[in-house]
Scaffold this active site. Structure first.
Site, PDB file in Angstrom:
ATOM      1  N   ARG A  47       0.845  -1.188   0.000  1.00  0.00           N
ATOM      2  CA  ARG A  47       0.000   0.000   0.000  1.00  0.00           C
ATOM      3  C   ARG A  47       0.888   1.249   0.000  1.00  0.00           C
ATOM      4  O   ARG A  47       1.950   1.279   0.662  1.00  0.00           O
ATOM      5  CB  ARG A  47      -0.851  -0.046   1.258  1.00  0.00           C
ATOM      6  CG  ARG A  47      -1.843   1.087   1.416  1.00  0.00           C
ATOM      7  CD  ARG A  47      -2.950   1.012   0.436  1.00  0.00           C
ATOM      8  NE  ARG A  47      -4.115   1.764   0.873  1.00  0.00           N
ATOM      9  CZ  ARG A  47      -5.108   2.097   0.065  1.00  0.00           C
ATOM     10  NH1 ARG A  47      -5.093   1.756  -1.222  1.00  0.00           N
ATOM     11  NH2 ARG A  47      -6.146   2.755   0.512  1.00  0.00           N
ATOM     12  N   THR A  70      -9.991  -0.031  -9.930  1.00  0.00           N
ATOM     13  CA  THR A  70      -8.901  -0.738  -9.277  1.00  0.00           C
ATOM     14  C   THR A  70      -8.838  -1.989 -10.115  1.00  0.00           C
ATOM     15  O   THR A  70      -9.681  -2.185 -10.992  1.00  0.00           O
ATOM     16  CB  THR A  70      -9.311  -1.000  -7.806  1.00  0.00           C
ATOM     17  OG1 THR A  70      -9.263   0.231  -7.118  1.00  0.00           O
ATOM     18  CG2 THR A  70      -8.439  -2.008  -7.089  1.00  0.00           C
ATOM     19  N   THR A 100      -4.055  -0.773  -7.238  1.00  0.00           N
ATOM     20  CA  THR A 100      -4.877   0.371  -7.663  1.00  0.00           C
ATOM     21  C   THR A 100      -4.075   1.662  -7.778  1.00  0.00           C
ATOM     22  O   THR A 100      -2.996   1.800  -7.188  1.00  0.00           O
ATOM     23  CB  THR A 100      -6.022   0.582  -6.642  1.00  0.00           C
ATOM     24  OG1 THR A 100      -6.931   1.577  -7.117  1.00  0.00           O
ATOM     25  CG2 THR A 100      -5.496   1.032  -5.284  1.00  0.00           C
ATOM     26  N   ASP A 138      -7.691   8.438   0.307  1.00  0.00           N
ATOM     27  CA  ASP A 138      -8.271   7.367   1.138  1.00  0.00           C
ATOM     28  C   ASP A 138      -8.062   7.611   2.635  1.00  0.00           C
ATOM     29  O   ASP A 138      -8.574   6.873   3.464  1.00  0.00           O
ATOM     30  CB  ASP A 138      -7.674   5.998   0.764  1.00  0.00           C
ATOM     31  CG  ASP A 138      -8.473   5.314  -0.338  1.00  0.00           C
ATOM     32  OD1 ASP A 138      -9.496   5.869  -0.775  1.00  0.00           O
ATOM     33  OD2 ASP A 138      -8.071   4.228  -0.781  1.00  0.00           O
ATOM     34  N   SER A 178      -7.658   0.858   3.316  1.00  0.00           N
ATOM     35  CA  SER A 178      -8.156   0.389   2.026  1.00  0.00           C
ATOM     36  C   SER A 178      -9.349  -0.537   2.214  1.00  0.00           C
ATOM     37  O   SER A 178      -9.588  -1.050   3.306  1.00  0.00           O
ATOM     38  CB  SER A 178      -7.023  -0.370   1.323  1.00  0.00           C
ATOM     39  OG  SER A 178      -7.507  -1.035   0.171  1.00  0.00           O
ATOM     40  N   SER A 179     -10.075  -0.752   1.134  1.00  0.00           N
ATOM     41  CA  SER A 179     -11.153  -1.761   1.127  1.00  0.00           C
ATOM     42  C   SER A 179     -10.791  -2.943   0.241  1.00  0.00           C
ATOM     43  O   SER A 179     -11.634  -3.831   0.043  1.00  0.00           O
ATOM     44  CB  SER A 179     -12.447  -1.139   0.598  1.00  0.00           C
ATOM     45  OG  SER A 179     -12.842  -0.080   1.402  1.00  0.00           O
ATOM     46  N   GLY A 233     -13.644  -1.641  -7.005  1.00  0.00           N
ATOM     47  CA  GLY A 233     -14.941  -1.058  -6.646  1.00  0.00           C
ATOM     48  C   GLY A 233     -14.950  -0.237  -5.380  1.00  0.00           C
ATOM     49  O   GLY A 233     -16.007  -0.022  -4.794  1.00  0.00           O
ATOM     50  N   GLY A 234     -13.779   0.236  -4.922  1.00  0.00           N
ATOM     51  CA  GLY A 234     -13.766   1.072  -3.718  1.00  0.00           C
ATOM     52  C   GLY A 234     -14.420   0.342  -2.562  1.00  0.00           C
ATOM     53  O   GLY A 234     -14.179  -0.836  -2.330  1.00  0.00           O
TER      54      GLY A 234
HETATM   55  O1  DON Z   1      -7.927   1.047  -1.496  1.00  0.00           O
HETATM   56  C1  DON Z   1      -9.094   1.280  -1.703  1.00  0.00           C
HETATM   57  O2  DON Z   1     -10.011   0.783  -1.091  1.00  0.00           O
HETATM   58  C2  DON Z   1      -9.440   2.202  -2.857  1.00  0.00           C
HETATM   59  N1  DON Z   1      -8.367   3.104  -3.119  1.00  0.00           N
HETATM   60  C3  DON Z   1      -9.772   1.380  -4.042  1.00  0.00           C
HETATM   61  C4  DON Z   1     -10.235   2.252  -5.143  1.00  0.00           C
HETATM   62  C5  DON Z   1     -11.141   1.579  -6.057  1.00  0.00           C
HETATM   63  O3  DON Z   1     -11.440   0.424  -5.978  1.00  0.00           O
HETATM   64  C6  DON Z   1     -11.733   2.361  -7.110  1.00  0.00           C
HETATM   65  N2  DON Z   1     -12.394   3.500  -6.678  1.00  0.00           N
HETATM   66  N3  DON Z   1     -12.466   4.548  -6.575  1.00  0.00           N
END
Ligand code: DON
Length: 583
Positions: free
Chosen positions: A108, A392, A410, A434, A463-464, A484-485
């Site tokens: 990350r 992502t 991502t 984030d 992160s997700s 997908g965030g």
């Molecule tokens: O790490 C994360 O959860 C986010 N930066 C992932 C971003 C993503 O999947 C697309 N969305 N904006």
């Protein structure tokens, strides 16, 4: 392909035996297939770029293991799928070897040394808004050079290779160099992005990104060459991690940052390290679940949700019914509330209650708080979170030795910050967005200001991402993940549930109707083409507020029948250029 849907790997061993005879001829016929859904015996790569999947498959064919193939696929995606494939961003890799031992690599991005909790606030202590790449309004923590976190991808891939790879590093970077140097035909989605950015991009790098040698915009199908990116990749091929974090690449990153108001220094790059971490482990219906621990919230929330669902009598909850969606939405609501309250970078948050959050006892208490007849209310006086976009990328790899890799990485938004140095040819992330941008400020729009995820120098933003491996009796059974965030955890959760609780093959599970609830805003997002009006009505009567979205998730999965040595890969139909490639 549709005729073969019923020959997919099943959780039912009896069915597998019957399917096997039909399947074997199919396997033999499709040794080099590039399909949305593919069977293989010896190795399989499923990614959002069929070209990158082929690169990974070729590495497997040459005797490389799943980690080798993942390194090669990740570098190839940085060339062929630049919306999210990257060397200027970061992510997570979960690996399980043939003995059933799982580990993870955290690459990350980190906040630069000069970052501070209030770096995005104006003199009044407010978070200003501006226009993002796509002309829409965004808070400033997602815009410009200050939004760039110290990239982690190259360090992460290098660490994974050093610890678990088998082929020479240079062999794994070279295919990406070839793709960048010789070019590949511009596909429809890249062509559309090119046309959009040429007309609209406020950032020169993206306006010129898709041009040919003569400086003209590329046509659909024309070879897209990226000579500057090839040069950067050669440096990485020749010097490994140092090819990015030291030398001319590092110097140019820092020069670019200085010129554009960024704060990343040579010291930041030099100090960046990827970390090996023990995966989060849980269980569901006799299967072991391995997923990403903090700084991702993915694994903790996934396991909490599966634990909650273990208390439901799913045999009597019909898939796709209002009762099913109500139950999973309430489960999501609870796990996302916990996510907001407790989770952040483990190197800065030493007392996160991870054991509690992933325990069966806690899940039971969470389950008991669900009213099966009506929606709970998310307490918006506490914490909230925003709905993210969907850019992502995830890929899944299985090799002939029994090793598997689940990798999600991502740039945060599609094409990240949109910024890049024309001398280096790659895009920088906007991952600083984030972090919680405004200490203490939590509002109903979904912004949160809780402590665990405030900006601090060298901290990793929460992160997700949720790269996941499901194992049965110490052998990999399912490799899965998605972009997908915030929706990532929920789409992975529902896919795992479909396979393990509803006995769907992975391709069917990937395509199955998905919803998303993230506690706050208190909404149930649903895939508009897939949820029937009747079901919607019942859910509304239960006081859910429904919001239609086109699609949730872009899952890339592999299901493995280890007894019969068959792998089945499926790339989500929502991925325009994805592909499962096996042999
Ligand atoms: O790490 C994360 O959860 C986010 N930066 C992932 C971003 C993503 O999947 C697309 N969305 N904006």
């Amino acid at each position: 392909m549709a005729d073969f849907r019923f020959t997919a790997v099943s959780t039912n061993p009896m069915q597998n035996t019957l399917r096997f005879i039909t399947l074997i001829s199919f396997v033999l016929l499709n040794v080099n297939g590039v399909f949305a859904q593919v069977y293989a015996r010896n190795g399989l790569v499923v990614s959002s770029s069929a070209i990158a999947s082929e690169v990974g498959r070729d590495i497997l064919k040459r005797g490389g293991n799943a980690v080798d193939a993942s390194v090669a696929t990740a570098f190839a995606l940085a060339v062929t799928h630049p919306t999210a494939g990257n060397i200027g961003g970061g992510g997570f890799l979960v690996f399980m070897d043939s003995s059933g031992t799982a580990t993870s690599i955290d690459f990350r991005e980190k906040a630069p040394l000069k970052a501070s909790p209030t770096m995005f606030l104006n003199e009044e202590g407010e978070l200003n808004k501006g226009k993002n790449l796509y002309g829409s309004e965004s808070t400033v923590n997602h815009i410009g050079a200050l939004s760039v976190g110290v990239p982690g991808t190259v360090a992460g891939l290098y660490l994974a290779h050093q610890k678990y790879g088998s082929l020479p590093w240079s062999d794994l970077v070279q295919p990406a160099i070839d793709l960048a140097e010789k070019g590949f035909p511009l596909n429809w989605s890249l062509f559309q992005a090119a046309a959009y950015f040429e007309a609209n991009s406020p950032i020169p790098f993206l306006r010129d990104y898709f041009k040919n040698d003569q400086g003209e915009q590329l046509e659909f199908g024309e070879l897209w060459k990226q000579p500057e990116l090839a040069k950067t990749l050669k440096e990485i091929r020749d010097y490994g991690r140092d090819g990015f974090y030291k030398g001319f690449v590092a110097k140019e990153i820092v020069r670019f940052m200085k010129e554009n108001g960024g704060i990343i220094t040579l010291e930041d790059l030099d100090r960046y390290t990827a970390v090996e971490r023990k995966p989060i482990k849980g269980s569901f219906k006799g299967y072991d679940i391995y997923s990403m621990p903090p700084p991702s919230s993915g694994g903790v929330a996934l396991i909490e949700m599966l634990n909650i669902m273990e208390n439901a009598h799913l045999d009597s909850v019909e898939f796709n019914s209002a009762a099913y969606f109500h139950l999973i939405a309430e489960t999501m609501r609870r796990a996302y509330a916990d996510r907001a309250e407790y989770l952040g970078d483990p190197d800065f948050n030493l007392t996160m209650p991870l054991d509690k959050l992933t325990s069966k006892a806690y899940a039971l208490s969470r389950f008991n708080s669900i009213d099966l007849t009506q929606a709970s209310i998310s307490d918006s006086s506490k914490f909230g979170q925003m709905y993210d976009g969907s850019h992502t990328t995830h890929f899944s790899v299985a090799d002939a030795f029994g090793n598997v890799v689940s990798l999600t990485y991502t740039l945060e938004h599609s094409y990240g910050s949109g910024m890049g140095s024309s001398a280096l040819g790659f895009l920088f992330n906007n991952e600083m967005g984030d972090f919680n941008p405004q200490p203490g400020s939590t509002n109903r729009d979904g912004q949160i200001g809780t402590d665990p995820n405030l900006i601090q120098p060298e901290k990793r933003m929460l992160s997700s991402m949720c790269p996941t491996i499901v194992a049965k009796d110490g052998r990999a059974f399912l490799v899965i993940g998605s972009p997908g965030g915030r929706t990532i955890i929920n789409t992975v959760f529902q896919t795992v549930l479909c396979v393990l609780a509803y006995d769907m093959p992975v391709d069917k599970a990937i395509e199955a109707t998905k919803i998303h609830h993230q506690w706050l805003p208190d909404r149930m997002y649903y895939e508009e083409a897939l949820l029937s009006p009747d079901t919607r009505l019942v859910l509304e009567e239960m006081h859910h507020t429904l919001v239609p979205v086109k699609v949730l998730g872009q899952l890339m999965g592999i299901q493995i029948d280890a007894d019969n040595k068959i792998m089945m890969g499926a790339s989500d139909s929502s991925s325009p250029d994805g592909g499962a490639v096996g042999y």
